[in-house]
Enzyme design. Structure first.
Site, PDB file in Angstrom:
ATOM      1  N   THR A   1      18.420 -80.389  59.653  1.00 52.32           N
ATOM      2  CA  THR A   1      17.904 -80.289  61.021  1.00 52.32           C
ATOM      3  C   THR A   1      18.358 -78.975  61.656  1.00 52.32           C
ATOM      4  O   THR A   1      17.577 -78.295  62.339  1.00 52.32           O
ATOM      5  CB  THR A   1      18.378 -81.493  61.862  1.00 52.32           C
TER       6      THR A   1
ATOM      7  N   ASN B   1       9.296 -87.437  52.684  1.00 45.97           N
ATOM      8  CA  ASN B   1      10.365 -88.437  52.649  1.00 45.97           C
ATOM      9  C   ASN B   1       9.853 -89.872  52.608  1.00 45.97           C
ATOM     10  O   ASN B   1      10.523 -90.759  52.100  1.00 45.97           O
ATOM     11  CB  ASN B   1      11.308 -88.247  53.843  1.00 45.97           C
TER      12      ASN B   1
ATOM     13  N   GLN C   1      13.804 -83.141  50.421  1.00 42.77           N
ATOM     14  CA  GLN C   1      13.554 -84.201  49.441  1.00 42.77           C
ATOM     15  C   GLN C   1      13.270 -83.650  48.054  1.00 42.77           C
ATOM     16  O   GLN C   1      13.203 -84.399  47.087  1.00 42.77           O
ATOM     17  CB  GLN C   1      12.384 -85.090  49.901  1.00 42.77           C
TER      18      GLN C   1
ATOM     19  N   SER D   1      19.773 -80.315  52.533  1.00 48.57           N
ATOM     20  CA  SER D   1      20.779 -81.211  53.085  1.00 48.57           C
ATOM     21  C   SER D   1      21.517 -81.899  51.935  1.00 48.57           C
ATOM     22  O   SER D   1      20.890 -82.359  50.985  1.00 48.57           O
ATOM     23  CB  SER D   1      20.053 -82.258  53.944  1.00 48.57           C
ATOM     24  N   ALA D   2      22.855 -81.991  52.041  1.00 48.81           N
ATOM     25  CA  ALA D   2      23.638 -82.526  50.918  1.00 48.81           C
ATOM     26  C   ALA D   2      23.554 -84.044  50.794  1.00 48.81           C
ATOM     27  O   ALA D   2      23.624 -84.589  49.700  1.00 48.81           O
ATOM     28  CB  ALA D   2      25.104 -82.111  51.061  1.00 48.81           C
ATOM     29  N   HIS D   3      23.365 -84.739  51.938  1.00 56.67           N
ATOM     30  CA  HIS D   3      23.520 -86.201  51.866  1.00 56.67           C
ATOM     31  C   HIS D   3      22.334 -86.909  51.215  1.00 56.67           C
ATOM     32  O   HIS D   3      22.379 -88.114  50.981  1.00 56.67           O
ATOM     33  CB  HIS D   3      23.816 -86.793  53.254  1.00 56.67           C
TER      34      HIS D   3
ATOM     35  N   THR E   1      33.963 -72.791  62.364  1.00 51.32           N
ATOM     36  CA  THR E   1      34.713 -72.906  61.108  1.00 51.32           C
ATOM     37  C   THR E   1      33.935 -73.767  60.116  1.00 51.32           C
ATOM     38  O   THR E   1      33.437 -74.836  60.467  1.00 51.32           O
ATOM     39  CB  THR E   1      36.106 -73.511  61.380  1.00 51.32           C
TER      40      THR E   1
ATOM     41  N   CYS F   1      10.332 -96.926  62.223  1.00 52.21           N
ATOM     42  CA  CYS F   1      10.796 -98.092  62.948  1.00 52.21           C
ATOM     43  C   CYS F   1      10.425 -99.335  62.155  1.00 52.21           C
ATOM     44  O   CYS F   1       9.367 -99.411  61.564  1.00 52.21           O
ATOM     45  CB  CYS F   1      10.118 -98.103  64.308  1.00 52.21           C
TER      46      CYS F   1
END
Ligand code: PLP
Length: 607
Positions: free
Chosen positions: A86, A170, A200, A220-222, A258, A349
């Site tokens: 994001t 996604n 993705q 994105s890593a997650h 940081t 949703c």
């Protein structure tokens, strides 16, 4: 190892939870936990510090960046570490739009693919407004496969300031033909800034960005077993760049703050695995395709009315998006939940009535869009898990074949129609019988059983069979018998009764305490929503609570219809659905506000 519990009543409560929502996020891989632990223990320095502790930490960043650069075929300087995709999306959009402040973009457009993750159009609108660019934010259509419509793209490109597309979706896993897109975009607009959301795609499709003309690409890593809150943005050399946040000059001034050294170390290890597949835990694409096929076969056996919402030939092997005729997505989620399989609604949703804008953009029928389920797994999904899921699907299929959820008749009083008649609906056969009804029953019926699809037909007054029901006139009214179960309802002018000698029907209208057994699950369900305290293999996936105890300790023969009630009608329905899948085929849910329940509670309080 997963443990299966057999209970004398003939249903099983399974052990381990199987998480099949990998497109939303993934658990942190044990090896990455170790990598992070190591950083926390011995590389905790601030990478900006000049002493050796700082230098050690800085080296971690350099190594991760080098791995990323190898994977993306780009220079290490092209990668900026940040908090996730994001932030990358916002940074890319700010970088482009900041040159069009004070209305310089008036009359122009900001383009995004119609199935883009919400972060993209929202960020476009946000920066367009904050920077007073004055452009129009416009989607580019996709075709029925979910692929960008090249003609629409060609029509819209001439006026555009920026174009945003995605590598893979996604919700559906549909991946774009990047070569065809690049040809079209660069053929018409060689210099237009182009962002491709690669979230993705990472680990599932090639991402050699340095060999393309893509300007920005967030990661994105997650989504690939890394921690949440870390990612990277690829920026093509020469592409305009404006930091979203500024501070102590970190990331060569590209992103102040940081660095999340441990998270970046984990991301670096993911890049390393992808550079050296033989060293990492990820399956090859072929294995993933085989796994998907096996899952799909089991799903189709469990749900013969399953319809796929994606074209498999252009979808990631790790995503299945489907709908099942006759079931809402909330019901399907509850069914999977009962078997310890966590899936998500295809749409953002999960409250039943929501639709998926992605499937809408692909022009799929409303019921598919409303009832979509996404089952997604990551590239470390094991054969053991696969077999376990297939086995649980077989169990689900068996349970549903005994008693599909919509098997008996339900009352419904649809508001838009006449207020003086109730409907007895059997969604399975799309039957609706209109009954003349007194006002006082409406309230009771309204609380019951939303039915989404029906046709209607008025009863003519003589004995008649239709859609599995037999209607017989009597002196007081008529008898409605559901032929499959031989259950009867006596419908009189003064109400709807169940004769004592037939099994009860799902209605609370003529509740006699003796026919039903109320199960108060208000506290239990709240507690069951919390994760189990000892989530080991040998625990039940259902937290032991009042209602679990109820199911586990009673025989179905001895219990009357269990009526579950809860603070939220939806939760109560979930509990009843779980109970049904576990073999309590007559379980019923009702809202705690139902007057019968309140009377019952009041009576109980007095005793
Ligand atoms: N883009 C896509 C396609 C996604 O699936 C997601 C995650 O849901 C994002 C962007 C946002 O990623 P992050 O959670 O790292 O901000």
């Amino acid at each position: 190892m997963s443990v299966r519990y057999m209970y004398p009543e003939g249903f099983e409560v399974r052990g381990r939870e199987i998480f099949m929502d990998a497109n939303a996020t993934t658990p942190v891989h044990p090896e990455l936990r170790n990598v992070m632990e190591h950083v926390y223990q011995s590389h905790y320095g601030n990478p900006s510090s000049p002493h050796y502790a700082g230098i050690r930490a800085k080296r971690i960043l350099a190594e991760a960046r080098a791995e990323g650069a190898t994977l993306l075929s780009c220079a290490p300087e092209s990668l900026v570490f940040m908090s996730g995709a994001t932030e990358g999306i916002n940074t890319a959009i700010l970088s482009v739009l900041s040159q069009y402040t004070a209305g310089k973009g008036k009359g122009k457009t900001l383009l995004y693919g119609a199935t883009e993750h919400k972060a993209v159009p929202e960020a476009l609108k946000h920066w367009n407004e904050v920077l007073a660019v004055g452009a129009r934010v416009e989607p580019v259509a996709v075709d029925e496969l979910g692929l960008i419509h090249l003609d629409d793209l060609a029509r819209k490109l001439p006026d555009a300031l920026m174009i945003c597309t995605m590598g893979a979706n996604n919700e559906t896993g549909v991946f774009q033909d990047m070569g065809a897109l690049e040809e079209k975009i660069r053929g018409l607009r060689p210099d237009i800034p182009w962002m491709v959301d690669c979230v993705q795609m990472l680990g599932k499709r090639p991402v050699a960005l340095g060999r393309t003309t893509i300007d920005y690409a967030p990661f994105s890593a997650h989504k690939l077993y890394g921690p949440k809150g870390v990612g990277a943005l690829y920026v093509r050399p020469g592409a305009r760049y404006v930091p979203l946040q500024i501070g102590g000059g970190q990331e060569a001034g590209a992103r102040g703050g940081t660095e999340n050294v441990a998270g970046i170390a984990a991301l670096g290890r993911i890049f390393h695995w992808l550079n050296h597949p033989e060293l990492g835990p990820f399956h090859s694409p072929n294995t993933l395709y085989e796994m998907r096929n096996a899952l799909l076969t089991s799903l189709q056996q469990a749900f013969p009315k399953l319809v796929l919402n994606q074209p498999l030939e252009v979808s990631l092997p790790t995503t299945l998006n489907f709908s099942v005729a006759g079931y809402s997505s909330a019901e399907l989620i509850a069914i999977f939940d009962a078997a310890g399989i966590r899936v998500s609604a295809g749409s953002a949703c999960s409250t039943g009535k929501s639709r998926s804008f992605v499937l809408d953009a692909m022009n799929l029928p409303t019921w598919q869009s409303e009832g979509a389920i996404r089952m997604s797994f990551g590239p470390t999904f094991t054969q053991e898990e696969l077999l376990e899921v297939c086995e649980r699907l077989r169990f689900i299929g068996e349970q549903l074949s005994h008693a599909p959820l919509h098997r008996d008749c339900a009352f419904y009083l649809p508001d838009p129609f006449t207020s003086n008649s109730a409907w007895i609906a059997c969604p399975e056969s799309a039957l609706v019988l209109i009954l003349e009804l007194q006002q006082k029953h409406e309230e009771q019926l309204k609380r019951e059983f939303p039915v989404t699809q029906w046709t209607h037909r008025t009863w003519g007054g003589s004995e008649e069979d239709f859609a599995g029901f037999r209607i017989t006139p009597t002196a007081e009214g008529f008898v409605l018998r559901y032929l499959k179960t031989n259950r009867e309802l006596h419908v009189h002018a003064d109400g709807i009764h169940q004769p004592a000698n037939t099994a009860p029907v799902r209605a609370l209208t003529s509740l006699e305490e003796g026919d039903y057994q109320f199960v108060d699950v208000r506290e239990d369900v709240e507690r069951a929503m919390e994760p189990p305290r000892v989530a080991q293999d040998k625990t039940l996936s259902i937290v032991r609570s009042g209602w679990a105890d109820f199911l586990l300790t009673r025989s179905q023969d001895e219990v009357k219809t269990p009526v579950f009630f809860c603070r939220s009608g939806r939760r109560a329905r979930d509990v009843a659905t779980w109970a049904r899948v576990l073999g309590w085929h007559n379980a019923v849910a009702c809202d705690a506000s139902a007057s019968e329940v309140n009377h019952w509670l009041a009576r109980k309080a007095k005793v």
